[in-house]
Design a protein around this motif. Structure first.
Motif, mmCIF file in Angstrom:
data_model
loop_
_atom_site.group_PDB
_atom_site.id
_atom_site.type_symbol
_atom_site.label_atom_id
_atom_site.label_comp_id
_atom_site.label_asym_id
_atom_site.label_seq_id
_atom_site.Cartn_x
_atom_site.Cartn_y
_atom_site.Cartn_z
ATOM 1 N N PHE A 427 0.833 -1.209 0.000
ATOM 2 C CA PHE A 427 0.000 0.000 0.000
ATOM 3 C C PHE A 427 0.869 1.261 0.000
ATOM 4 O O PHE A 427 0.611 2.233 -0.715
ATOM 5 C CB PHE A 427 -0.922 -0.025 1.221
ATOM 6 C CG PHE A 427 -1.754 1.212 1.361
ATOM 7 C CD1 PHE A 427 -2.878 1.412 0.583
ATOM 8 C CD2 PHE A 427 -1.386 2.203 2.266
ATOM 9 C CE1 PHE A 427 -3.632 2.559 0.733
ATOM 10 C CE2 PHE A 427 -2.133 3.344 2.408
ATOM 11 C CZ PHE A 427 -3.271 3.538 1.634
ATOM 12 N N ILE A 428 1.932 1.245 0.840
ATOM 13 C CA ILE A 428 2.825 2.410 0.910
ATOM 14 C C ILE A 428 3.527 2.623 -0.427
ATOM 15 O O ILE A 428 3.673 3.756 -0.908
ATOM 16 C CB ILE A 428 3.840 2.213 2.040
ATOM 17 C CG1 ILE A 428 3.121 2.237 3.392
ATOM 18 C CG2 ILE A 428 4.923 3.287 1.991
ATOM 19 C CD1 ILE A 428 4.024 1.881 4.560
ATOM 20 N N PHE A 429 3.956 1.539 -1.079
ATOM 21 C CA PHE A 429 4.632 1.648 -2.373
ATOM 22 C C PHE A 429 3.712 2.249 -3.426
ATOM 23 O O PHE A 429 4.091 3.171 -4.162
ATOM 24 C CB PHE A 429 5.127 0.275 -2.798
ATOM 25 C CG PHE A 429 5.786 0.259 -4.148
ATOM 26 C CD1 PHE A 429 7.078 0.767 -4.331
ATOM 27 C CD2 PHE A 429 5.116 -0.245 -5.257
ATOM 28 C CE1 PHE A 429 7.668 0.753 -5.589
ATOM 29 C CE2 PHE A 429 5.698 -0.247 -6.490
ATOM 30 C CZ PHE A 429 6.980 0.259 -6.672
ATOM 31 N N ILE A 430 2.465 1.736 -3.472
ATOM 32 C CA ILE A 430 1.502 2.249 -4.462
ATOM 33 C C ILE A 430 1.188 3.714 -4.175
ATOM 34 O O ILE A 430 1.105 4.552 -5.072
ATOM 35 C CB ILE A 430 0.232 1.391 -4.458
ATOM 36 C CG1 ILE A 430 0.566 -0.031 -4.943
ATOM 37 C CG2 ILE A 430 -0.851 2.011 -5.332
ATOM 38 C CD1 ILE A 430 -0.609 -0.982 -4.859
ATOM 39 N N TYR A 431 1.080 4.055 -2.906
ATOM 40 C CA TYR A 431 0.730 5.429 -2.549
ATOM 41 C C TYR A 431 1.859 6.391 -2.901
ATOM 42 O O TYR A 431 1.622 7.516 -3.344
ATOM 43 C CB TYR A 431 0.412 5.500 -1.051
ATOM 44 C CG TYR A 431 0.052 6.886 -0.602
ATOM 45 C CD1 TYR A 431 -1.220 7.416 -0.854
ATOM 46 C CD2 TYR A 431 0.987 7.683 0.061
ATOM 47 C CE1 TYR A 431 -1.543 8.692 -0.448
ATOM 48 C CE2 TYR A 431 0.664 8.956 0.458
ATOM 49 C CZ TYR A 431 -0.610 9.465 0.217
ATOM 50 O OH TYR A 431 -0.936 10.727 0.617
ATOM 51 N N SER A 432 3.094 5.956 -2.724
ATOM 52 C CA SER A 432 4.224 6.846 -3.053
ATOM 53 C C SER A 432 4.278 7.148 -4.539
ATOM 54 O O SER A 432 4.538 8.278 -4.950
ATOM 55 C CB SER A 432 5.533 6.201 -2.578
ATOM 56 O OG SER A 432 5.764 4.989 -3.273
ATOM 57 N N ILE A 433 4.000 6.124 -5.374
ATOM 58 C CA ILE A 433 3.978 6.349 -6.822
ATOM 59 C C ILE A 433 2.853 7.308 -7.188
ATOM 60 O O ILE A 433 3.022 8.244 -7.974
ATOM 61 C CB ILE A 433 3.840 5.022 -7.565
ATOM 62 C CG1 ILE A 433 5.092 4.156 -7.311
ATOM 63 C CG2 ILE A 433 3.630 5.240 -9.054
ATOM 64 C CD1 ILE A 433 4.999 2.776 -7.913
#
Length: 471
Positions: A427-433
């Protein structure tokens, strides 16, 4: 109908069982590791029975052979044979010791039934007998099982006088209107009850061959059967007696006249007097009768007086009974198999009913934990735990097998935690992108022009205003 057939066939059946028993004594191995509990039992026809068969040592192939509720081969140390409506005495526990080797133990069962009727049969006519004649009386006990366990006792006016099924009786004039009855006794103790059933009263009426009275002369009894002559002159007192009254008369006999003395019995229908009567009954008690009050009642019923509709029943004082019975473990609260998680304790509580109150003890094939009050133990190790409830009248046992069960809760909790961490990282990875593409802007230097300083920008010699265009 079945009880009567059982009586007829019992003698042959008993002989056959005896022959089989003797044969088994020679054929069976004396080291046969079988124990039956109870070792002997007396059961009323149609009632329930339960017998435990225990094999010493390791698990073995064992079973029960019986026309009722037989049990096939099972791997066990003990096996219980239970029947709710017993109609047979045939039950055999067997244990397979090895190839072509088997030991057996036959259950010692006494199947009994109360007498249906107890009657007196006589060759007299309606109880009328002649003084000095010989009559036979038979105590007919019908429908009792086992018949060979029955004995008979005879009573005349509640006095014991004979102990045979058939007796020969020669009445005397003093036994006129006597009451005769017989009792059937069957002793099956200590395993079974003591049964005592009485017949109805058999009243006899004695007809005298001669004068049924006595002549007294000078306080000496005279033989009233001999004729009186003139040589017997004098004053005679004649006493006559009946059931409840007596009469006296005075006669004068001269040398010239012969007197014939006759006696008559009083009319007992005109006599009303108080009497004492007793009745008895046999009651088979069980554990539900413990502490119960028993009493008897009586109502006076006179044919010539119409009884009142709501005539009160005269009751005796209550008789409180105490019933002692062997223990019975409550298996509904203690199952045969109990799972326990590794590292966790499980409570086993053994409860039993009995009078006197049974003592509870635990044994096990593993290290036994300390026993707490009221039959409670806390187990953490797998194994077989045996609860025993005992009092002076017997005992009962129940085996609980504790099995180890894997606790998957920590594994499940760890799996859930790892899953949450992985999902959070995704979730954090997708949100950062997403944040970079939508919230931030890109800028390039295009046609840079140096302009004059304005008053809005502070210059320190290093900062140059560069025009920028949005991509």
């Amino acid at each position: 109908m079945y009880v009567n057939d059982l009586i007829k066939k019992r003698s042959f059946k008993s002989i056959l069982l005896y022959v089989c028993f003797i044969f088994c004594l020679f054929c069976l191995d004396s080291s046969c590791p079988i124990t039956l509990s109870p070792s002997r039992v007396a059961v009323k026809y149609g009632h329930s029975v339960s017998i435990n068969c225990t094999a010493d040592g390791e698990l073995r192939e064992m079973g029960w052979e019986s026309p009722q509720e037989g049990i096939g081969v099972e791997m066990a140390n003990y096996l219980t044979w239970s029947v709710t409506n017993l109609t047979t005495e045939e039950a055999l526990c067997f244990v397979n010791m090895g190839p072509d080797q088997q030991c057996t133990q036959r259950a010692d069962i006494v199947l009994y039934n109360y007498p249906e009727t107890v009657n007196i049969i006589s060759n007299s006519t309606d109880g009328f007998m002649v003084e000095g004649a010989v009559y036979h009386l038979i105590c007919d006990v019908h429908g009792v099982v086992p018949a060979e366990k029955v004995s008979v006792m005879w009573y005349i006016n509640e006095t014991y006088f004979q102990k045979e099924r058939m007796i020969y009786f020669s009445p005397s004039r003093t036994q006129d209107r006597a009451e005769i009855r017989c009792e059937a006794h069957m002793d099956l103790m200590p395993e079974g009850p003591y049964i005592n059933v009485s017949s109805q009263i058999f009243k006899i009426n004695v007809n005298c061959k001669y004068i049924c009275c006595n002549l007294i002369c000078l306080k000496m009894y005279i033989n009233s059967t001999a004729p009186l002559t003139r040589n017997d002159s004098g004053i005679y007192f004649v006493n006559t007696s009946g059931l409840a009254i007596s009469q006296s008369s005075v006669f004068y006999i001269s040398c010239f006249f012969l007197v014939q003395v006759s006696c008559s019995k009083p009319n007992i229908d005109e006599i009303k007097e108080s009497v004492q009567m007793w009745f008895k009954t046999n009651i088979t008690l069980n554990r539900t009768n413990n502490g119960v009050d028993f009493f008897c009642g009586a109502v006076l019923n006179l044919p010539e007086i119409q009884a009142e509709p709501n005539q009160d029943l005269t009751k005796s004082s209550p008789l409180n009974v105490t019933v002692y019975y062997l223990p019975s473990i409550n298996t509904t609260k203690l199952s045969h198999t109990v799972p326990v998680f590794s590292g966790y304790a499980e409570d086993l509580k053994c409860e039993a009913d009995g009078n006197p109150r049974p003592e509870i003890t635990w044994t096990a094939d593993v290290a036994l934990p300390p026993q707490q009050p009221n039959g409670l133990i806390s187990v953490i190790e797998k194994g077989k735990y045996t609860c025993k409830a005992s009092n002076p009248y017997g005992s009962d046992t129940h085996v609980v097998e504790v099995i180890e069960k894997v606790d998957y809760l920590p594994l499940i909790a760890g799996f859930v935690a790892v899953t949450v961490v992985i999902i959070s990282m995704i979730f954090i990875f997708i949100y950062s992108i997403y944040y970079k593409n939508t919230k931030m802007r890109r800028y390039n230097l295009k046609n840079p022009k140096l302009g004059a300083h304005n008053g809005n920008v502070a210059h320190n010699g290093w900062d140059l205003p560069l025009p920028m265009t949005k991509l």
